[in-house]
Motif scaffolding. Structure first.
Motif, PDB file in Angstrom:
ATOM      1  N   UNK A  95       0.824  -1.207   0.000  1.00  0.00           N
ATOM      2  CA  UNK A  95       0.000   0.000   0.000  1.00  0.00           C
ATOM      3  C   UNK A  95       0.858   1.257   0.000  1.00  0.00           C
ATOM      4  N   UNK A  96       1.949   1.218   0.749  1.00  0.00           N
ATOM      5  CA  UNK A  96       2.847   2.363   0.797  1.00  0.00           C
ATOM      6  C   UNK A  96       3.486   2.599  -0.572  1.00  0.00           C
ATOM      7  N   UNK A  97       3.914   1.530  -1.210  1.00  0.00           N
ATOM      8  CA  UNK A  97       4.511   1.661  -2.538  1.00  0.00           C
ATOM      9  C   UNK A  97       3.502   2.216  -3.545  1.00  0.00           C
ATOM     10  N   UNK A  98       2.269   1.725  -3.488  1.00  0.00           N
ATOM     11  CA  UNK A  98       1.225   2.208  -4.386  1.00  0.00           C
ATOM     12  C   UNK A  98       0.891   3.670  -4.118  1.00  0.00           C
ATOM     13  N   UNK A  99       0.872   4.036  -2.840  1.00  0.00           N
ATOM     14  CA  UNK A  99       0.574   5.425  -2.489  1.00  0.00           C
ATOM     15  C   UNK A  99       1.632   6.364  -3.053  1.00  0.00           C
ATOM     16  N   UNK A 100       2.884   5.953  -2.958  1.00  0.00           N
ATOM     17  CA  UNK A 100       3.969   6.777  -3.492  1.00  0.00           C
ATOM     18  C   UNK A 100       3.796   6.970  -4.992  1.00  0.00           C
ATOM     19  N   UNK A 101       3.419   5.894  -5.675  1.00  0.00           N
ATOM     20  CA  UNK A 101       3.218   5.964  -7.129  1.00  0.00           C
ATOM     21  C   UNK A 101       2.111   6.943  -7.494  1.00  0.00           C
ATOM     22  N   UNK A 102       1.087   7.038  -6.647  1.00  0.00           N
ATOM     23  CA  UNK A 102      -0.031   7.950  -6.937  1.00  0.00           C
ATOM     24  C   UNK A 102       0.304   9.405  -6.646  1.00  0.00           C
ATOM     25  N   UNK A 103       1.480   9.631  -6.054  1.00  0.00           N
ATOM     26  CA  UNK A 103       2.014  10.974  -5.803  1.00  0.00           C
ATOM     27  C   UNK A 103       1.055  11.865  -5.018  1.00  0.00           C
ATOM     28  N   UNK A 104       0.679  11.458  -3.819  1.00  0.00           N
ATOM     29  CA  UNK A 104      -0.164  12.317  -2.985  1.00  0.00           C
ATOM     30  C   UNK A 104       0.651  13.487  -2.441  1.00  0.00           C
ATOM     31  N   UNK A 105      -0.022  14.431  -1.846  1.00  0.00           N
ATOM     32  CA  UNK A 105       0.692  15.544  -1.209  1.00  0.00           C
ATOM     33  C   UNK A 105       1.424  15.070   0.040  1.00  0.00           C
ATOM     34  N   UNK A 106       0.949  13.971   0.619  1.00  0.00           N
ATOM     35  CA  UNK A 106       1.612  13.425   1.787  1.00  0.00           C
ATOM     36  C   UNK A 106       0.981  12.123   2.217  1.00  0.00           C
ATOM     37  N   UNK A 107       1.674  11.408   3.093  1.00  0.00           N
ATOM     38  CA  UNK A 107       1.210  10.101   3.582  1.00  0.00           C
ATOM     39  C   UNK A 107       1.214  10.107   5.110  1.00  0.00           C
ATOM     40  N   UNK A 108       0.120   9.613   5.691  1.00  0.00           N
ATOM     41  CA  UNK A 108       0.029   9.360   7.125  1.00  0.00           C
ATOM     42  C   UNK A 108       0.217   7.865   7.331  1.00  0.00           C
ATOM     43  N   UNK A 109       1.140   7.474   8.184  1.00  0.00           N
ATOM     44  CA  UNK A 109       1.480   6.061   8.338  1.00  0.00           C
ATOM     45  C   UNK A 109       1.387   5.619   9.790  1.00  0.00           C
ATOM     46  N   UNK A 124       9.553   6.751  -0.273  1.00  0.00           N
ATOM     47  CA  UNK A 124       8.804   8.010  -0.208  1.00  0.00           C
ATOM     48  C   UNK A 124       9.762   9.192  -0.118  1.00  0.00           C
ATOM     49  N   UNK A 125      10.828   9.041   0.673  1.00  0.00           N
ATOM     50  CA  UNK A 125      11.839  10.096   0.765  1.00  0.00           C
ATOM     51  C   UNK A 125      12.440  10.384  -0.613  1.00  0.00           C
ATOM     52  N   UNK A 126      12.752   9.335  -1.338  1.00  0.00           N
ATOM     53  CA  UNK A 126      13.369   9.489  -2.664  1.00  0.00           C
ATOM     54  C   UNK A 126      12.420  10.176  -3.629  1.00  0.00           C
ATOM     55  N   UNK A 127      11.112   9.905  -3.458  1.00  0.00           N
ATOM     56  CA  UNK A 127      10.114  10.511  -4.344  1.00  0.00           C
ATOM     57  C   UNK A 127       9.632  11.864  -3.829  1.00  0.00           C
ATOM     58  N   UNK A 128      10.217  12.343  -2.739  1.00  0.00           N
ATOM     59  CA  UNK A 128       9.858  13.629  -2.130  1.00  0.00           C
ATOM     60  C   UNK A 128       8.402  13.688  -1.688  1.00  0.00           C
ATOM     61  N   UNK A 129       7.886  12.541  -1.212  1.00  0.00           N
ATOM     62  CA  UNK A 129       6.542  12.493  -0.651  1.00  0.00           C
ATOM     63  C   UNK A 129       6.684  12.502   0.874  1.00  0.00           C
ATOM     64  N   UNK A 130       6.238  13.554   1.553  1.00  0.00           N
ATOM     65  CA  UNK A 130       6.417  13.628   3.007  1.00  0.00           C
ATOM     66  C   UNK A 130       5.573  12.590   3.737  1.00  0.00           C
ATOM     67  N   UNK A 131       6.129  12.041   4.809  1.00  0.00           N
ATOM     68  CA  UNK A 131       5.452  11.023   5.615  1.00  0.00           C
ATOM     69  C   UNK A 131       5.404  11.479   7.062  1.00  0.00           C
ATOM     70  N   UNK A 294      -3.182  14.896  10.645  1.00  0.00           N
ATOM     71  CA  UNK A 294      -3.573  15.595   9.411  1.00  0.00           C
ATOM     72  C   UNK A 294      -3.124  17.053   9.474  1.00  0.00           C
ATOM     73  N   UNK A 295      -3.332  17.681  10.617  1.00  0.00           N
ATOM     74  CA  UNK A 295      -2.931  19.079  10.791  1.00  0.00           C
ATOM     75  C   UNK A 295      -1.441  19.265  10.558  1.00  0.00           C
ATOM     76  N   UNK A 296      -0.632  18.388  11.161  1.00  0.00           N
ATOM     77  CA  UNK A 296       0.820  18.518  11.023  1.00  0.00           C
ATOM     78  C   UNK A 296       1.285  18.260   9.601  1.00  0.00           C
ATOM     79  N   UNK A 297       0.726  17.237   8.970  1.00  0.00           N
ATOM     80  CA  UNK A 297       1.136  16.930   7.604  1.00  0.00           C
ATOM     81  C   UNK A 297       0.817  18.093   6.679  1.00  0.00           C
ATOM     82  N   UNK A 298      -0.393  18.615   6.779  1.00  0.00           N
ATOM     83  CA  UNK A 298      -0.785  19.710   5.890  1.00  0.00           C
ATOM     84  C   UNK A 298       0.006  20.982   6.192  1.00  0.00           C
TER      85      UNK A 298
END
Length: 332
Positions: A95-109, A124-131, A294-298
């Motif tokens: 799921x994490x790999x798929x989420x990275x591929x979809x390029x969201x603004x961020x991921x909560x894990x 995710x770090x390599x793809x610059x997707x914040x977690x 959610x607040x912190x990620x955004x």
């Protein structure tokens, strides 16, 4: 925070709490890892599309975590997709790999396992997707924006302080651990033991486990009360909400000489405090943690600063004196 238990406990999630949440992956049946490396570098953009990866949404406490995420996302106008790993680390890795591929603004894990998710977060770090890790952290080796949750050792200290409050003159105490070896159990037990070790009036006469399970809690409480008759046991403290089961049993057989302390605040625990079966509990509020994540990620996505490496929330203690000030909507 909660953990997968046996099927002897049926998970109950309020329908209203989950309404509108997008779920991906099959529903099925937590641990808090060590603190990971963090990055305080903020992005600068719009937070409109976020993916949340939840350990096991069938777990009732995790249901409150997800509902808190959903409520805050709606408030901020964020499209939130929640994926359920069913407690399976390989599923969450996918799921994490798929989420990275979809390029969201961020991921909560909410990690299913501390070390197993590190490679995925590195991607995710390599793809610059914040977690942002939530409730359950990951191990060393990958960068996250921050960890949102509570300090589990402080949780254990708060449990021990409730025991000391219930026994101002000291007494004989039994400790009921959760799943032995689980990082959360380790931290909570450490907090309890350190607090009692500093109080010579507290005598720990037994340490057992119920694996955060209702049926096991009843069994160990029955054993404790049989082994320690009146005058030989003054309090029992458990590391989770299942303590209400053993406490109710003790009342039913007239063992009101023993004080019982639980962790977390489902409906059953609130009712047990109100009835006098439980002396008190420590509140780890899943909805508040989810909303703060959610607040912190955004905030990070929008270029604002957030607390790092951790954003710890408060752990209020609840007894009969203040139980009316708190509400709860979930079942254990």
């Amino acid at each position: 925070m909660k953990w997968r238990t046996t099927t002897q406990r049926r998970a109950v999630i309020p329908a209203a709490a989950i309404a509108g949440i997008t779920l991906t992956a099959a529903l099925a049946g937590c641990s808090s890892g060590t603190a990971s490396n963090t990055t305080g570098a903020a992005a600068s953009g719009t937070c409109s599309n976020v993916t949340a990866l939840v350990n096991d949404i069938q777990n009732p406490w995790n249901g409150t975590l997800a509902s808190g995420m959903k409520t805050k996302a709606d408030e901020l106008g964020v499209n939130l997709t929640i994926q359920n790993a069913g407690g399976v680390v390989s599923d969450q890795t996918s799921q994490l790999q798929q989420a990275i591929t979809s390029n969201p603004d961020g991921i909560l894990l909410q990690a299913t396992e501390s070390t197993g998710l590190v490679p995925g977060v590195k991607l995710a770090n390599k793809a610059s997707v914040p977690v942002v890790t939530v409730n359950a952290n990951i191990g060393e080796g990958a960068d996250v924006v921050t960890f949102v949750g509570v300090d589990q050792k402080d949780y254990g200290i708060a449990l021990a302080k409730l025991v000391e409050q219930a026994l101002p003159n000291g007494g004989k105490v039994a400790i009921i651990q959760g799943v032995v070896g689980n990082p959360v159990e380790i931290d909570r037990t450490e907090g309890i033991n350190e607090t009692f070790a500093a109080n010579p009036s507290i005598d720990v006469v037994a340490t057992v486990t119920d694996s955060w399970n209702n049926a096991d809690n009843l069994a160990v409480v029955q054993d404790l009360l049989a082994k320690y008759p009146a005058g030989q046991l003054d309090a029992v403290v458990a590391e989770g909400p299942e303590m209400y089961v053993g406490a109710k049993y003790a009342t039913s057989i007239g063992r009101t000489d023993v004080k019982f302390i639980a962790g977390d605040f489902p409906i059953e625990v609130k009712e047990a405090i109100e009835s006098g079966d439980l002396y008190g509990t420590v509140l780890q509020d899943g909805a508040t943690i989810g909303a703060q994540a959610v607040t912190d990620l955004c905030a990070h996505v929008e270029g604002k600063s957030v607390p790092t490496p951790t954003d710890f929330l408060d752990l209020p203690s609840i007894t009969s004196e203040n139980v009316s000030q708190y509400d709860t909507t979930w079942n254990w």
